[in-house]
Design an enzyme around this catalytic site. Structure first.
Site, PDB file in Angstrom:
ATOM      1  N   LYS A  27     -11.621   4.810   1.923  1.00  0.00           N
ATOM      2  CA  LYS A  27     -10.439   3.912   1.350  1.00  0.00           C
ATOM      3  C   LYS A  27     -11.037   2.698   0.497  1.00  0.00           C
ATOM      4  CE  LYS A  27      -6.080   1.669   2.589  1.00  0.00           C
ATOM      5  NZ  LYS A  27      -5.384   1.220   3.789  1.00  0.00           N
ATOM      6  N   GLU A  50       0.647  -1.045  -0.159  1.00  0.00           N
ATOM      7  CA  GLU A  50       0.064   0.012   0.088  1.00  0.00           C
ATOM      8  C   GLU A  50       0.859   1.277   0.082  1.00  0.00           C
ATOM      9  OE1 GLU A  50      -4.038  -0.509   2.252  1.00  0.00           O
ATOM     10  OE2 GLU A  50      -2.462  -1.215   3.551  1.00  0.00           O
TER      11      GLU A  50
END
Length: 130
Positions: free
Chosen positions: A101, A24
């Site tokens: 997200k 990420e």
């Protein structure tokens, strides 16, 4: 008595490198930010002058710089950083920050993951004076 009016900025989408996992931070992903600012807007309405309100273009730039900036593990932390930066403007009495997200690394099918925090100017004043 001045009532709190609201400025809403929703759907601000910024690429950032936040997350717990190495991939990420390496690859990054889009985050979407929603802001709800509580502040008196009576003066701005009377004067019709942008100097008497929050310039939402400048606000969007400020928030985008935070999201695109230094990585954090949790979107809770990102939301707090945004709230702290927005509350630097003493005219803003309350803020709700929602960090979405939508590409979170979750194995199950989902539409979105989001964290919302609510903060007030008096909390910030107590925090900074402590």
């Amino acid at each position: 008595m001045d009532f709190l009016d609201e400025i809403l900025l929703t759907g601000l989408t910024v690429f950032g490198h936040h997350g717990v996992f190495d991939f990420e931070r390496r690859d990054g992903q889009e985050f979407t930010i929603d802001l709800r600012l509580g502040l008196p807007l009576k003066q701005a309405a009377a004067s019709d002058d942008v100097a008497d309100t929050v310039h939402y273009g400048e606000l969007a730039d400020k928030v985008a710089a935070i999201v695109a900036g230094e990585p954090v593990d949790l979107i809770e932390t990102l939301a707090q950083r945004i709230a702290d930066a927005v509350l630097e403007d003493a005219r803003i009495k309350t803020i709700t920050v929602t960090v979405h997200k939508p590409q979170a690394p979750i194995e199950q099918r989902f539409a979105d993951v989001a964290v919302s925090i609510h903060r007030a100017q008096q909390e910030r004043a107590a925090w900074t004076s402590a």
